[in-house]
Write a protein that holds these residues in place. Structure first.
Motif, PDB file in Angstrom:
ATOM      1  N   GLY A 196       0.816  -1.210   0.000  1.00  0.00           N
ATOM      2  CA  GLY A 196       0.000   0.000   0.000  1.00  0.00           C
ATOM      3  C   GLY A 196       0.849   1.259   0.000  1.00  0.00           C
ATOM      4  N   THR A 197       1.908   1.262   0.821  1.00  0.00           N
ATOM      5  CA  THR A 197       2.764   2.436   0.906  1.00  0.00           C
ATOM      6  C   THR A 197       3.454   2.700  -0.426  1.00  0.00           C
ATOM      7  OG1 THR A 197       3.182   1.859   3.215  1.00  0.00           O
ATOM      8  CG2 THR A 197       4.571   3.547   2.261  1.00  0.00           C
ATOM      9  N   ALA A 198       4.012   1.630  -1.018  1.00  0.00           N
ATOM     10  CA  ALA A 198       4.715   1.796  -2.287  1.00  0.00           C
ATOM     11  C   ALA A 198       3.768   2.282  -3.376  1.00  0.00           C
ATOM     12  CB  ALA A 198       5.356   0.474  -2.695  1.00  0.00           C
ATOM     13  N   PHE A 199       2.603   1.666  -3.438  1.00  0.00           N
ATOM     14  CA  PHE A 199       1.601   2.017  -4.454  1.00  0.00           C
ATOM     15  C   PHE A 199       1.217   3.488  -4.340  1.00  0.00           C
ATOM     16  CE2 PHE A 199      -2.457   2.058  -6.580  1.00  0.00           C
ATOM     17  CZ  PHE A 199      -2.374   1.053  -7.521  1.00  0.00           C
ATOM     18  N   MET A 200       0.868   3.904  -3.114  1.00  0.00           N
ATOM     19  CA  MET A 200       0.401   5.277  -2.887  1.00  0.00           C
ATOM     20  C   MET A 200       1.529   6.280  -3.117  1.00  0.00           C
ATOM     21  SD  MET A 200      -2.576   6.246  -2.198  1.00  0.00           S
ATOM     22  CE  MET A 200      -2.938   7.957  -2.496  1.00  0.00           C
ATOM     23  N   PHE A 201       2.728   5.894  -2.684  1.00  0.00           N
ATOM     24  CA  PHE A 201       3.881   6.796  -2.833  1.00  0.00           C
ATOM     25  C   PHE A 201       4.096   7.135  -4.299  1.00  0.00           C
ATOM     26  CE2 PHE A 201       8.258   8.071  -3.154  1.00  0.00           C
ATOM     27  CZ  PHE A 201       8.502   8.758  -1.983  1.00  0.00           C
ATOM     28  N   TYR A 202       4.067   6.112  -5.132  1.00  0.00           N
ATOM     29  CA  TYR A 202       4.319   6.370  -6.552  1.00  0.00           C
ATOM     30  C   TYR A 202       3.131   7.032  -7.236  1.00  0.00           C
ATOM     31  CZ  TYR A 202       9.027   4.689  -6.915  1.00  0.00           C
ATOM     32  OH  TYR A 202      10.380   4.602  -6.795  1.00  0.00           O
ATOM     33  N   LEU A 203       1.932   6.726  -6.750  1.00  0.00           N
ATOM     34  CA  LEU A 203       0.753   7.382  -7.310  1.00  0.00           C
ATOM     35  C   LEU A 203       0.842   8.893  -7.082  1.00  0.00           C
ATOM     36  CD1 LEU A 203      -1.642   6.081  -8.713  1.00  0.00           C
ATOM     37  CD2 LEU A 203      -2.929   6.255  -6.584  1.00  0.00           C
ATOM     38  N   ILE A 204       1.195   9.263  -5.855  1.00  0.00           N
ATOM     39  CA  ILE A 204       1.304  10.686  -5.519  1.00  0.00           C
ATOM     40  C   ILE A 204       2.513  11.300  -6.210  1.00  0.00           C
ATOM     41  CG2 ILE A 204       1.872  12.250  -3.611  1.00  0.00           C
ATOM     42  CD1 ILE A 204      -0.114  10.800  -1.906  1.00  0.00           C
ATOM     43  N   ASP A 205       3.609  10.534  -6.266  1.00  0.00           N
ATOM     44  CA  ASP A 205       4.824  11.011  -6.912  1.00  0.00           C
ATOM     45  C   ASP A 205       4.558  11.343  -8.383  1.00  0.00           C
ATOM     46  OD1 ASP A 205       7.713  11.443  -6.717  1.00  0.00           O
ATOM     47  OD2 ASP A 205       7.801   9.834  -8.208  1.00  0.00           O
ATOM     48  N   SER A 252       1.589  11.924  -9.807  1.00  0.00           N
ATOM     49  CA  SER A 252       0.577  12.958 -10.030  1.00  0.00           C
ATOM     50  C   SER A 252       1.082  14.327  -9.612  1.00  0.00           C
ATOM     51  CB  SER A 252      -0.697  12.614  -9.266  1.00  0.00           C
ATOM     52  OG  SER A 252      -0.408  12.531  -7.895  1.00  0.00           O
ATOM     53  N   SER A 253       2.040  14.384  -8.687  1.00  0.00           N
ATOM     54  CA  SER A 253       2.492  15.708  -8.260  1.00  0.00           C
ATOM     55  C   SER A 253       3.269  16.394  -9.377  1.00  0.00           C
ATOM     56  CB  SER A 253       3.329  15.612  -6.987  1.00  0.00           C
ATOM     57  OG  SER A 253       4.443  14.782  -7.201  1.00  0.00           O
ATOM     58  N   GLY A 254       3.684  15.635 -10.400  1.00  0.00           N
ATOM     59  CA  GLY A 254       4.274  16.255 -11.575  1.00  0.00           C
ATOM     60  C   GLY A 254       3.229  16.994 -12.396  1.00  0.00           C
ATOM     61  N   VAL A 255       1.971  16.566 -12.280  1.00  0.00           N
ATOM     62  CA  VAL A 255       0.901  17.119 -13.101  1.00  0.00           C
ATOM     63  C   VAL A 255       0.160  18.241 -12.379  1.00  0.00           C
ATOM     64  CG1 VAL A 255      -1.153  16.537 -14.442  1.00  0.00           C
ATOM     65  CG2 VAL A 255       0.637  14.810 -14.073  1.00  0.00           C
ATOM     66  N   THR A 256      -0.106  18.040 -11.069  1.00  0.00           N
ATOM     67  CA  THR A 256      -0.919  19.008 -10.346  1.00  0.00           C
ATOM     68  C   THR A 256      -0.416  19.164  -8.916  1.00  0.00           C
ATOM     69  OG1 THR A 256      -3.079  19.374  -9.362  1.00  0.00           O
ATOM     70  CG2 THR A 256      -2.551  17.120  -9.931  1.00  0.00           C
ATOM     71  N   THR A 257      -0.703  20.315  -8.316  1.00  0.00           N
ATOM     72  CA  THR A 257      -0.350  20.502  -6.915  1.00  0.00           C
ATOM     73  C   THR A 257      -1.387  19.845  -6.015  1.00  0.00           C
ATOM     74  OG1 THR A 257      -1.488  22.598  -7.046  1.00  0.00           O
ATOM     75  CG2 THR A 257       0.911  22.664  -7.186  1.00  0.00           C
TER      76      THR A 257
END
Lengths: 240, 308, 315
Positions: free
Chosen positions: C265-274, C276-281
């Motif tokens: 869960g941590t790895a999945f969420m970390f990369y999901l946020i990582d 998307s943070s390139g696209v939006t704040t």
């Protein structure tokens, strides 16, 4: 000597007396039945004996010790076994693990524990179901699982709250057999609606009515007593 | 300023806070009372109310009063409908399980907050009040043993703030009448008493739940529209009202409307007065701990009167 | 039964071997990410012991994470403690606060328990802000590189940092596995499944819950202290509500009540946020959507679903 002795047990709920001044003596090795019409206070009385309900007055002596102030889990640790009226198993755990949880508290060795679990499951006839999830069992089988969990604790006193409710006739016969086998080695307190079961397995019967002990005696005397007839056996749910 | 006038000012400002808080918290209490679920996204419905109020006044343009009145009518309806839809699409599907509802409303909190950030942006924006006359307030002093009245410099309040107190009182009275006198209120109370029984009597419990959830959010939105001329609209402004509403609802005995209003007065006033003596942070720490202790040692404070 | 044991050993051992090996092949960026993920996954594992196995949902675990972080950081900055001692102070502080919260919060149940833990954590967060003179409030403070040397290794060096993060993860991973297999862990599961039944089998439920909270808090504090040490920063945002919600999110996503779930869960969420943070704040939007979707469609999480469908033996 009495294994369980209750003196003057009383419970008030919002001013209503559910149980009033009940005194009970259950000698070691006896199979005692507790009967009475619905609302007689059976569940409340058993709740006070097992520690689930705090009494308003009175004392409970178990195995020579005053346990009135003890919480339920401590009484169980001291050798009471309790099975629920409404089946209360661990539905998402396997049948085996359900019984193992009951056995593990007293038996620390792995093989001792496994033997106790197998023995209990065999005794109630559920050994072939041991890998199934408890929640997938039929209602009757869940009741038997409850009893197996009670047995696996090897209690000094086994309290069975309406164990045959919802069982098929053949299962009731097997249950009777089981209690007769336990008799002598284990003290049993049986709360029961089914009079046939009571007549077959009980050594001694306590009749509760309106929160008080109406009569105590051997099964045949209970059957013959006019007051019991009026209050209970002749009442609406005599056949139950 | 002397201490006496200062305290009077703090009390008045505290009453404004209390009025808005009472509205917001009543929404939360209503939802908990009837549905037995905690809506963690409540603060975001408040925030949405403020932000939408800015949009509406912005779009309507013209005089400040017209835009504000439009916002006062339109915004609570918009937010209420959004909340009702949320209830029907999400909460209904998890069967109002108390714990899963908390997790789901945490998710809704982030969704509302972040969508606002993406559309409205990170700025705080003001809404012009429809009227804002400054009213100077008198104080008294003893001159040679004779009481006299004077107008201390800085002791004043605006007509708009007084209007907020009035409006909140009227709305709360209306809610009280709705709950006690109307058929809808009767249905709500029946559902609150016993959901299964209500279902058995043919009360459309699911529809009642959607209405209650919408109404609760609309209350928060209305409170926000009232406050936004005093406080600016910002996408992170939902956190404080949420925390304060929790505190109020817990102290008031969750679900009880009169208890909630009383607790809002207590908290709103003490918030203003405490911060005269303490730093606001210390006041918040103390308030949070006191409320946690209320929950720990008097859990019936949470669930209203003790039920057996 | 022993066949299941072997499968489980193979899977979990394999995961550890893979994590160990990855440090030699990953590019620098992901190398750093994985170190971070392993420490955060240990935090999630601590949370999972309480939520996934005991069935107690705390909304205030950031308090324990921050206790470790600040206990470690303040011991260094205020009292000049060495790295090992500071780490110990952080862990001890977490256990202590865990015990205190347990005594109070266990008087409540369900929703009230959630709110009480939330409020304690909020009080902790505000306390950090209040004592800004020592904690430097929102801004936080940096741990000097000289203080980040442990057992002769400079933890600001990526290789040592990865190795230390891996060691912390191993500790929490093995601890969770052994708890789950132990009698203690089985009683915790029994409490989660049917508390009243567990009590009427003679188990002292309150004592077990207390132990579960303290253990969970200790693991969370260990992760917090390690996080500060490895990445050299102590800040109030780690004590905020968001850091109480994160472990819930990771565990729900990976699968509550599974040993591997927190890592997945941590790895999945970390990369999901990582990503998307390139696209939006507004990257927290993803967290919100994931939470809602999970409660609606997969309350068991990724590994929970796997267990339900294929791997019955997964611990």
């Amino acid at each position: 000597m009495s294994l369980l002795s209750a003196q003057g047990l009383t419970k008030q709920f919002n001013g209503l007396l559910a149980v009033e001044d009940v005194t009970l003596e259950i000698p070691e090795g006896q199979v005692r039945a507790l009967i009475g019409p619905n609302g007689a206070g059976k569940t409340t009385l058993v709740g006070m004996l097992s520690g689930r309900i705090a009494p308003s007055a009175g004392t409970v002596i178990f195995d020579g010790r005053d346990v009135t102030a003890w919480p339920a889990h401590k009484r169980i640790s001291a050798g009471m076994g309790y099975t629920f009226q409404i089946t209360s198993v661990f539905p998402n755990l396997s049948v085996w693990e359900n019984v193992a949880l009951a056995a593990r508290r007293t038996l620390s060795g792995r093989s001792d524990m496994e033997n106790a679990v197998s023995a209990s499951l065999e005794r109630v006839g559920l050994i072939d179901h041991r890998f199934e999830e408890a929640g997938d069992l039929s209602y009757g089988h869940q009741r038997l699982l409850e009893i197996a969990m009670g047995l696996a604790q090897a209690p000094k006193l086994l309290i069975l709250d309406e164990p045959t409710q919802g069982l098929a006739d053949s299962e009731v016969a097997a249950f009777n057999q089981l209690i007769l086998e336990l008799a002598g080695s284990t003290t049993v307190l049986l709360i029961e609606h089914n009079m046939d079961v009571v007549m077959q397995v009980a050594d001694f019967v306590t009749v509760l009515d309106a929160g008080k002990v109406l009569f105590e005696g051997i099964p045949d005397d209970v059957k013959a007593n006019a007051a019991v007839q009026a209050a209970y056996l002749g009442g609406g749910d005599a056949a139950a | 300023m002397d201490f006496g006038p200062y305290l009077m000012l703090a009390t008045l400002e505290g009453t404004v806070t209390a009025a808005v808080l009472a509205l917001t918290a009543s929404g939360l209490a209503l939802v908990f009372g009837v549905m037995r679920v905690v809506n963690v996204a409540h603060g975001e419905f408040f925030m949405l109310g403020a932000v939408l109020a800015w949009w509406v006044t912005h779009i309507v343009g013209g005089s400040a009063a017209i835009g504000f009145v439009a916002a006062l009518i339109v915004v609570p309806i918009l937010v209420g409908v959004l909340a009702a839809v949320t209830d029907m699409t999400i909460l209904k599907r998890i069967d109002y399980d108390p714990e899963r509802t908390i997790v789901a409303t945490i998710g809704i909190l982030y969704i509302l907050q972040q969508v606002t950030l993406m559309t409205y942006g990170p700025d705080a924006r003001p809404v012009t009040p429809p009227f804002n006359t400054r009213i100077a307030l008198p104080w008294f002093e003893f001159v040679n043993g004779e009481p006299g009245i004077y107008w201390p410099w800085g002791l004043s309040i605006t007509s708009y703030k007084l209007a907020v107190i009035g409006a909140a009182s009227v709305v709360l009275m209306g809610l009280w009448l709705l709950m006690t006198r109307s058929k809808l209120g009767l249905l709500m109370r029946a559902t609150e008493q016993d959901r299964d029984m209500a279902l058995a009597f043919g009360i459309p419990v699911e529809r009642i739940y959607a209405v209650v959830f919408g109404l609760g959010a609309a209350m928060a939105a209305l409170a926000a529209v009232l406050i936004v001329p005093i406080q600016q609209a910002h996408y992170l402004m939902g956190a404080d009202p949420l925390l304060l509403s929790f505190i109020v609802v817990i102290i008031g005995g969750l679900g009880s409307l009169p208890g909630t209003v009383l607790a809002a007065l207590l908290i709103g006033l003490s918030d203003g007065i405490i911060s005269v003596f303490f730093s606001p942070t210390l006041a918040k720490i103390l308030a949070t701990l006191v409320v946690a202790m209320v929950l720990v040692f008097r859990p019936q404070g949470l669930f209203g009167a003790k039920r057996t | 039964m022993s066949g299941d044991m072997r499968k489980s050993l193979l899977l979990h051992g394999g995961v550890l071997v893979a994590l160990f090996t990855l440090q030699f092949v990953l590019p620098a960026y992901h190398h750093g990410n994985l170190a971070r993920i392993m420490v955060l996954a240990s935090y999630a594992a601590g949370f999972n012991l309480l939520f996934g196995y005991t069935g107690l949902l705390s909304l205030g675990h950031a308090l324990f994470f921050a206790a470790g972080l600040y206990g470690m950081g303040l011991a260094m900055s205020q009292f000049g403690a060495g790295t090992g001692l500071a780490l110990g102070v952080g862990v001890f502080l977490g256990a202590l606060i865990g015990g205190l919260v347990a005594v109070l919060a266990l008087r409540t149940e369900e929703v009230a328990f959630m709110i009480v833990t939330l409020m304690f954590a909020q009080a902790g967060y505000l306390t950090i802000l209040y004592f800004g003179a020592y904690t430097r409030g929102d801004e936080g403070f940096v741990i000097a590189q000289a203080d980040r040397v442990f057992l002769g290794r400079d933890l600001s060096n990526p290789q040592s940092r990865y190795f230390f993060a891996f060691a912390i993860f191993c500790v929490s991973f093995v601890m969770c596995l052994s708890v789950v297999k132990s009698r203690f862990g089985k009683v915790l599961v029994a409490i989660r499944e049917n508390e009243e039944r567990a009590r009427m089998l003679g188990y002292d439920v309150a004592k077990y819950k207390f132990a579960a909270i303290v253990l969970s808090a200790t693991l969370s504090a260990l992760s917090g202290a390690a996080y500060g040490l490895l990445f050299g920063y102590v800040g109030a945002s780690f004590a905020s509500v968001q850091y109480s919600i994160f472990p819930l999110l990771w565990v729900l996503l990976g699968g509550a009540g599974t040993v591997l779930g927190p890592l997945v869960g941590t790895a999945f969420m970390f990369y999901l946020i990582d990503l998307s943070s390139g696209v939006t704040t507004a990257y927290m939007l993803i967290a919100g959507v994931v939470l809602v979707v999970l409660t609606l469609f997969a309350p068991q999480g990724l590994l929970g679903e796997m267990r339900r469908r294929f791997w019955k033996w997964l611990p």
